[in-house]
Scaffold this active site. Structure first.
Site, PDB file in Angstrom:
ATOM      1  N   LYS A   1       0.722  -1.152  -0.203  1.00 38.86           N
ATOM      2  CA  LYS A   1       0.312  -0.177   0.108  1.00 38.86           C
ATOM      3  C   LYS A   1       1.182   1.198   0.163  1.00 38.86           C
ATOM      4  CE  LYS A   1      -1.708   1.517   4.206  1.00 38.86           C
ATOM      5  NZ  LYS A   1      -1.700   3.057   4.359  1.00 38.86           N
ATOM      6  N   ASN A   2       1.817   1.285   1.112  1.00 37.93           N
ATOM      7  CA  ASN A   2       2.966   2.583   1.138  1.00 37.93           C
ATOM      8  C   ASN A   2       3.199   2.452  -0.206  1.00 37.93           C
ATOM      9  OD1 ASN A   2       1.133   3.422   3.717  1.00 37.93           O
ATOM     10  ND2 ASN A   2       2.268   2.774   4.766  1.00 37.93           N
TER      11      ASN A   2
ATOM     12  N   CYS B   1      -5.051  12.904  12.978  1.00 39.29           N
ATOM     13  CA  CYS B   1      -6.210  12.004  12.564  1.00 39.29           C
ATOM     14  C   CYS B   1      -6.240  10.596  13.958  1.00 39.29           C
ATOM     15  CB  CYS B   1      -5.526  10.491  11.011  1.00 39.29           C
ATOM     16  SG  CYS B   1      -3.607  10.284  11.733  1.00 39.29           S
TER      17      CYS B   1
ATOM     18  N   ARG C   1      -0.245  14.806  12.926  1.00 39.78           N
ATOM     19  CA  ARG C   1       0.315  14.710  12.038  1.00 39.78           C
ATOM     20  C   ARG C   1       0.990  15.434  10.847  1.00 39.78           C
ATOM     21  NH1 ARG C   1      -1.590   8.537   9.958  1.00 39.78           N
ATOM     22  NH2 ARG C   1       0.254   8.386   8.636  1.00 39.78           N
TER      23      ARG C   1
ATOM     24  N   GLN D   1       6.946  20.074   7.440  1.00 39.37           N
ATOM     25  CA  GLN D   1       8.157  19.410   6.526  1.00 39.37           C
ATOM     26  C   GLN D   1       7.780  19.417   4.898  1.00 39.37           C
ATOM     27  OE1 GLN D   1      11.290  19.382   7.948  1.00 39.37           O
ATOM     28  NE2 GLN D   1       9.759  20.508  10.137  1.00 39.37           N
TER      29      GLN D   1
ATOM     30  N   ASP E   1       4.090   0.857  12.426  1.00 36.21           N
ATOM     31  CA  ASP E   1       2.846   0.240  11.511  1.00 36.21           C
ATOM     32  C   ASP E   1       2.777  -1.333  12.005  1.00 36.21           C
ATOM     33  OD1 ASP E   1       2.524   2.413  10.529  1.00 36.21           O
ATOM     34  OD2 ASP E   1       3.159   1.788   8.091  1.00 36.21           O
TER      35      ASP E   1
ATOM     36  N   ARG F   1      -9.354  -0.775   4.192  1.00 42.58           N
ATOM     37  CA  ARG F   1      -8.393   1.048   3.580  1.00 42.58           C
ATOM     38  C   ARG F   1      -6.979  -0.594   3.345  1.00 42.58           C
ATOM     39  NH1 ARG F   1      -7.583   6.127   6.162  1.00 42.58           N
ATOM     40  NH2 ARG F   1      -6.163   5.908   5.130  1.00 42.58           N
TER      41      ARG F   1
HETATM   42  N1  EPU Z   1       5.478  14.948  10.953  1.00 42.48           N
HETATM   43  C1  EPU Z   1       5.651  15.923  11.442  1.00 42.48           C
HETATM   44  N2  EPU Z   1       5.915  17.507  10.375  1.00 42.48           N
HETATM   45  C2  EPU Z   1       5.785  16.535   8.496  1.00 42.48           C
HETATM   46  C3  EPU Z   1       5.825  15.400   8.570  1.00 42.48           C
HETATM   47  C4  EPU Z   1       6.066  14.130   9.440  1.00 42.48           C
HETATM   48  O1  EPU Z   1       5.570  17.048  12.049  1.00 42.48           O
HETATM   49  O2  EPU Z   1       5.701  17.338   7.567  1.00 42.48           O
HETATM   50  C5  EPU Z   1       5.535  14.266  12.551  1.00 42.48           C
HETATM   51  C6  EPU Z   1       5.075  13.021  11.822  1.00 42.48           C
HETATM   52  O3  EPU Z   1       3.534  13.582  12.537  1.00 42.48           O
HETATM   53  C7  EPU Z   1       4.916  11.757  13.079  1.00 42.48           C
HETATM   54  C8  EPU Z   1       6.431  11.649  12.399  1.00 42.48           C
HETATM   55  O4  EPU Z   1       6.612  12.805  11.992  1.00 42.48           O
HETATM   56  O5  EPU Z   1       4.988  11.852  14.085  1.00 42.48           O
HETATM   57  C9  EPU Z   1       6.556  10.793  11.178  1.00 42.48           C
HETATM   58  O6  EPU Z   1       5.270  10.802  10.776  1.00 42.48           O
HETATM   59  P1  EPU Z   1       5.945  10.443   8.237  1.00 42.48           P
HETATM   60  O7  EPU Z   1       5.894  11.868   7.658  1.00 42.48           O
HETATM   61  O8  EPU Z   1       6.648   9.754   8.492  1.00 42.48           O
HETATM   62  O9  EPU Z   1       4.487   9.248   8.366  1.00 42.48           O
HETATM   63  P2  EPU Z   1       3.412   9.219   7.227  1.00 42.48           P
HETATM   64  O10 EPU Z   1       4.656  10.139   6.198  1.00 42.48           O
HETATM   65  O11 EPU Z   1       2.432  10.396   7.187  1.00 42.48           O
HETATM   66  C10 EPU Z   1       3.530   6.640   6.736  1.00 42.48           C
HETATM   67  C11 EPU Z   1       2.755   5.841   6.137  1.00 42.48           C
HETATM   68  C12 EPU Z   1       2.296   4.960   7.533  1.00 42.48           C
HETATM   69  C13 EPU Z   1       3.624   5.486   8.302  1.00 42.48           C
HETATM   70  C14 EPU Z   1       4.674   6.571   8.796  1.00 42.48           C
HETATM   71  C15 EPU Z   1       5.444   5.975   9.834  1.00 42.48           C
HETATM   72  C16 EPU Z   1       2.345   6.560   4.277  1.00 42.48           C
HETATM   73  C17 EPU Z   1       1.390   6.466   3.323  1.00 42.48           C
HETATM   74  N3  EPU Z   1       2.180   5.945   5.275  1.00 42.48           N
HETATM   75  O12 EPU Z   1       2.716   7.765   7.124  1.00 42.48           O
HETATM   76  O13 EPU Z   1       1.723   4.455   7.232  1.00 42.48           O
HETATM   77  O14 EPU Z   1       3.043   5.493   9.572  1.00 42.48           O
HETATM   78  O15 EPU Z   1       5.128   6.962   7.535  1.00 42.48           O
HETATM   79  O16 EPU Z   1       6.904   4.753   9.035  1.00 42.48           O
HETATM   80  O17 EPU Z   1       2.759   5.683   3.833  1.00 42.48           O
HETATM   81  C18 EPU Z   1      -0.204   2.957   7.837  1.00 42.48           C
HETATM   82  O18 EPU Z   1      -0.131   2.665   6.546  1.00 42.48           O
HETATM   83  O19 EPU Z   1      -1.358   2.913   8.761  1.00 42.48           O
HETATM   84  C19 EPU Z   1       0.167   4.271   8.179  1.00 42.48           C
HETATM   85  C20 EPU Z   1       0.413   5.035   8.981  1.00 42.48           C
END
Ligand code: EPU
Length: 416
Positions: free
Chosen positions: A22-23, A116, A121, A125, A304, A396
């Site tokens: 998925k990711n 969420c 989240r 960045q 995850d 999902r």
């Molecule tokens: N964060 C910030 N600012 C940003 C971006 C991130 O503060 O601009 C923080 C987030 O709030 C969090 C941390 O940085 O505390 C890491 O978040 P990240 O951005 O890495 O998460 P994401 O990219 O939104 C992806 C996966 C998630 C997985 C996380 C961590 C996808 C579509 N989603 O989310 O997958 O948990 O990385 O590995 O790739 C899932 O599949 O169930 C899922 C939630």
């Protein structure tokens, strides 16, 4: 709303195939926005999140055609660079359209995702990185409004490791003028999968999979045909399902090289694991041993997989401590596991799990995707029947979960 009913106590045995990730699929679908030519993708899982992304892309003017696990995308007619709140609120990964839209179309209007179930989240960045590349960005009525004539290469240091942030910036940088260096980049295998596709489309990217990614922008990208990697979290989830039931399973297409720490923890828990070219074989002991863990960005233990290991620890011999360092609210499954009889104490980002001898079936509520998976795993072990409500979360992210578990001998049915 659909529910799952699971009768616990059946040991999982047999063989199933792991689906596309998925990711990896979600950013890769967005990469179609970077070219006028056809993108042909294979191994695209049938998931609600993938369907949502296809709807968003279609709405933008992308031609989308799906036949089973194959998806063809053509963004030659891209004319509406807009991702509405209606989609983004159901799937945060919609933010992945922002970078490619700016890079090729020069403007984008994408809803801010908001909070969420697992944490705040923010996407600051993503925005900071695009601004460093010269984009003009402002927020208006809950939307990110972004413009750029042509993005310019920049040195970007993200404040924390962010997976979709790294992906968004990588997709923006491939068409920018000059070199972009992303430091403190995420190293997840899904980043490497996206980079491999972009390279196949003509992008110049070095260092994907390390914390410094260098991208030399090119003027245009061309079409490509690409097969999406197998899902490492789906793999880990079925390994846990087999482990908790004392099972013996073979997961075809599972790739062990991207699951090191998860496999290590399963070995520590007492499982026997054989790695083969065709997949992973796991045989579980009658009772697992408790395993402590701390989540962190790849290659450390994935957030995850945290919920699924909490389910294992709930019935393991001994005491485990679990520390969640990525999301501030990712223990929602703990209280539901306690409804099945688990003994768990939560203290901020730490959970202490005292393994109990048995769980008993009950009604529980799924709160997010991986929390739902942990409830399914616990229900497979619990005596009697467990009813899991709000399983749209599972749809999902897990392709045909009931069918796959049934094929392994689980007593599971969906009630509509
Ligand atoms: N964060 C910030 N600012 C940003 C971006 C991130 O503060 O601009 C923080 C987030 O709030 C969090 C941390 O940085 O505390 C890491 O978040 P990240 O951005 O890495 O998460 P994401 O990219 O939104 C992806 C996966 C998630 C997985 C996380 C961590 C996808 C579509 N989603 O989310 O997958 O948990 O990385 O590995 O790739 C899932 O599949 O169930 C899922 C939630």
């Amino acid at each position: 709303m659909d529910k799952l009913k699971i009768e616990g106590g059946h040991s999982l045995k047999g063989e199933i195939e792991i689906s596309g990730a998925k990711n990896a699929a979600l950013p890769i679908l967005c990469a179609c926005l970077l070219t006028q030519e056809l993108l042909e993708l294979e191994n695209v899982p049938h998931l609600q999140d993938v369907e949502t992304m296809l709807k968003i892309l279609e709405h933008m003017g992308v031609g989308c055609f799906r036949e089973k696990q194959k998806v063809s995308l053509n963004a030659a007619g891209l004319n509406n660079p807009y991702a509405a709140y209606q989609w983004v609120k159901t799937m945060r990964a919609s933010i992945l359209t922002l970078g490619p839209l700016l890079a090729r179309y020069g403007e984008a209007k994408v809803s801010l995702p908001g909070g969420c179930a697992i944490g705040a989240r923010p996407v600051d960045q993503h925005i900071k990185g695009l601004e460093a590349m010269g984009a003009e960005i402002h927020l208006e009525e809950g939307y990110i409004i972004a413009r750029a004539k042509r993005l310019k290469g920049a040195r970007i240091f993200t404040d924390m490791v962010t997976v979709t942030g790294t992906e968004n910036l990588m997709m923006a940088a491939v068409l920018a003028e000059g070199e972009t260096v992303i430091e403190n980049a995420a190293r997840e295998p899904e980043i490497v999968d996206l980079a491999n596709l972009l390279i196949q489309m003509g992008a110049q990217i070095n260092g994907a999979g390390t914390d410094i990614i260098r991208i030399e922008g090119v003027k245009t990208l061309h079409g490509a045909r690409y097969a999406i990697m197998p899902d490492r979290i789906e793999t880990g989830t079925y390994l846990c399902a087999a482990a908790i039931t004392g099972g013996d399973v073979f997961l075809r297409r599972a790739r062990n090289t991207i699951l090191d720490i998860v496999l290590d923890k399963l070995l520590d828990a007492g499982c026997t694991i054989h790695l083969e070219n065709a997949g992973i074989h796991l045989k579980a002991p009658p009772r697992l041993k408790a395993v402590s863990l701390r989540t962190a960005p790849y290659p450390a233990f994935p957030t995850d997989m945290q919920a699924q290991f909490m389910a294992l620890n709930a019935v393991a011999e001994g005491v485990a401590t679990i520390r969640e360092t990525i999301f501030e609210n990712r223990f929602m499954h703990a209280v539901e596991l306690m409804r099945l009889g688990a003994d768990i104490q939560i203290d901020g980002a730490n959970a202490t799990v005292h393994g109990v001898a048995r769980l008993l079936g009950a009604s529980v509520m799924a709160t997010d995707l991986r929390a739902s998976a942990s409830l399914v795993i616990a229900a497979l072990k619990a005596e009697g029947e467990t009813t899991i409500e709000r399983i749209y979360h599972l749809d999902r992210g897990y392709e045909q979960m009931e069918q796959k578990l049934s094929a392994l001998g689980a007593q599971i049915k969906r009630v509509r």
